[in-house]
Scaffold this motif. Structure first.
Motif, PDB file in Angstrom:
ATOM      1  N   GLY A  11       1.546   5.362   0.150  1.00 33.71           N
ATOM      2  CA  GLY A  11       0.873   4.313   0.899  1.00 33.71           C
ATOM      3  C   GLY A  11       1.439   2.941   0.597  1.00 33.71           C
ATOM      4  N   ILE A  12       1.531   2.612  -0.673  1.00 28.86           N
ATOM      5  CA  ILE A  12       2.026   1.279  -1.040  1.00 28.86           C
ATOM      6  C   ILE A  12       3.499   1.148  -0.697  1.00 28.86           C
ATOM      7  CG2 ILE A  12       2.610   1.895  -3.416  1.00 28.86           C
ATOM      8  CD1 ILE A  12       0.887  -1.312  -2.775  1.00 28.86           C
ATOM      9  N   ARG A  13       4.217   2.249  -0.747  1.00 29.22           N
ATOM     10  CA  ARG A  13       5.622   2.243  -0.361  1.00 29.22           C
ATOM     11  C   ARG A  13       5.787   1.873   1.103  1.00 29.22           C
ATOM     12  NH1 ARG A  13       8.159   4.046  -3.842  1.00 29.22           N
ATOM     13  NH2 ARG A  13       8.410   6.144  -4.638  1.00 29.22           N
ATOM     14  N   GLU A  14       5.049   2.578   1.935  1.00 34.91           N
ATOM     15  CA  GLU A  14       5.235   2.403   3.367  1.00 34.91           C
ATOM     16  C   GLU A  14       4.591   1.120   3.876  1.00 34.91           C
ATOM     17  OE1 GLU A  14       7.237   4.246   5.059  1.00 34.91           O
ATOM     18  OE2 GLU A  14       7.623   5.453   3.290  1.00 34.91           O
ATOM     19  N   LEU A  15       3.692   0.570   3.078  1.00 34.96           N
ATOM     20  CA  LEU A  15       3.095  -0.703   3.484  1.00 34.96           C
ATOM     21  C   LEU A  15       4.169  -1.774   3.624  1.00 34.96           C
ATOM     22  CD1 LEU A  15       0.536  -2.382   4.024  1.00 34.96           C
ATOM     23  CD2 LEU A  15       0.431  -2.849   1.586  1.00 34.96           C
ATOM     24  N   HIS A  16       5.226  -1.651   2.820  1.00 37.59           N
ATOM     25  CA  HIS A  16       6.329  -2.593   2.916  1.00 37.59           C
ATOM     26  C   HIS A  16       7.564  -1.922   3.503  1.00 37.59           C
ATOM     27  CE1 HIS A  16       3.895  -5.076   0.265  1.00 37.59           C
ATOM     28  NE2 HIS A  16       3.767  -4.032  -0.510  1.00 37.59           N
TER      29      HIS A  16
END
Lengths: 241, 241
Positions: free
Chosen positions: B140-145
């Motif tokens: 999730g945090i990866r794809e947020l950026h």
DNA sequence: CGGCAAAGTAGACGAGTGTCTACGACGATG
DNA sequence: CATCGTCGTAGACACTCGTCTACTTTGCCG
């Protein structure tokens, strides 16, 4: 077959390209990788040939300069980090003269009022700097959460250095009596991270730029308030006398 | 050649696999993609065949259920977002009874002292929840950026919903006289983002977990202090009487 | 000028990829 | 029972990729 991206550099053709063409092949590769990473996909998942094609070089040239893609990533990060750190330091120093240094003797509310102005300028400067280095910023924040542990570590170090710089400057403005010196570094780290986040929005949504700018300012100010209030509510209270 | 990853599911073999095997092919693909994205590379840069292999399915099965990789990503996000939101709400509700509701009449310092305890519990719960859903959080945090605007948008929406939930709960605890209701949402958004950041560290560095935990607690508390101090320094001051 | 290392090029190899069309299994619904 | 849509499979296509070895160009130093 040769489409439009890069012009063959090898033999004799033009040497000054479109926009500030890097000269050495190594630099061309790095520039190409940065551009691709900013627009297409993650740095680590780039293709060797893809980068070389973008740079207008033969795929095998890559091997002359880098062995991994992590290797290339590290080089890019190192180069940009230096530039960014130096640029930010320069700009952050500029508007703050000794005249603006906040006197420890003054009460915290007056201090915060003047800090507000300084923050306003700082945020503007950072955002301005960001717009000038869009690619670097986008890629940086991307890879900070990316898949390569090597790049993550390098970027974390970069961000930490930026935070240290900022903390140093903050302690010059706000005297250490008012805030926990250790907490200042934490605040700076959060500010750096959040500024990076705001920057993404700032770049992508030009229409909301003013709103984002004031939002960032409010946030930083709030953090500063929090740091002070946590450290010494009695100081805030004392002012009411 | 068939290494160890997935067992052929097609015809007649075992149907209950290692750990809570998903049954439908669609779910198997989603689970495989999540696992690969959490360990190898970014979701958008996964290979169609790679995912199918991990799921133990024929590559073409992918086409039956998804057309893009964005499509698959959206499905994964949607599923996990629901689970995460629901789980967090459940847990956040649990420890707060009406008994703990902070009285608006009490002075802010007493309020903050009690809020500290609540925050302590909340942070612990979130981190506990995070450890149970490592893959989802990391991805999730990866794809947020990440590179896909579609996934970024979806995840931003998810994070915003989480922030809204948290803001709602915060307003239940801290009466609105003390903080700007609009600022509370901003605080919650920042907390969510920073918690996600802390979570990465928390997962990757088990040795520093206690330190990270208290760091996160301090940060949230500081934000709350800041929000209050910004809104009404005179309230803090009034307490000194 | 001669030589030498660095930088860049050329071509080929096997492996992996996305996508297409065609085919077998299976459970519903009439 | 027949039929139809869904799910999964099989094989093939053209393509890109990383990596290897071998060759040419370039610039530098004595």
């Amino acid at each position: 077959m040769k489409t439009d991206s890069g012009v063959a550099p090898g033999t004799a053709t033009l040497r000054g390209k479109a926009a500030a063409a890097p000269q050495t092949g190594r630099q061309r590769l790095m520039a190409a990788a940065l551009q691709l990473a900013a627009t297409t996909r993650s740095l680590a998942s780039l293709g060797l040939r893809e980068v070389a094609r973008q740079a207008g070089l033969n795929p095998n040239t890559f091997y002359r300069h880098f062995k991994n893609f992590d290797d290339l990533g590290l080089a890019v990060i190192e180069e940009l980090a230096g530039e960014l750190r130096q640029g930010l330091r320069e700009r952050r120093r500029r508007p703050l003269g000794d005249a603006l240094r906040l006197d420890a003797a003054k009460d915290p509310l007056e201090l915060m009022r003047r800090a507000e102005g300084i923050i306003q300028e700082s945020v503007a400067l950072v955002l301005e700097f960001v717009t000038e280095h869009q690619q670097a910023y986008v890629v940086g924040i991307r890879e900070l959460h990316g898949t390569s542990p090597v790049l993550r570590g390098a970027l974390r170090k970069v961000f930490d250095e930026l935070a240290t710089d900022m903390a140093e400057d903050m302690l010059e403005i706000v005297p250490p009596q008012f805030v926990d010196a250790q907490a200042v570094h934490g605040i700076a780290a959060v500010v750096i991270r959040e500024m990076a986040f705001y920057s993404l929005d700032y770049l992508e949504q030009p229409a909301r730029r003013d709103q984002i700018r004031t939002e960032a300012q409010r946030f930083i100010l709030m953090l500063l308030w929090g740091g002070m209030a946590m450290r010494m509510p009695q100081v805030l209270a004392a002012r009411a006398r």
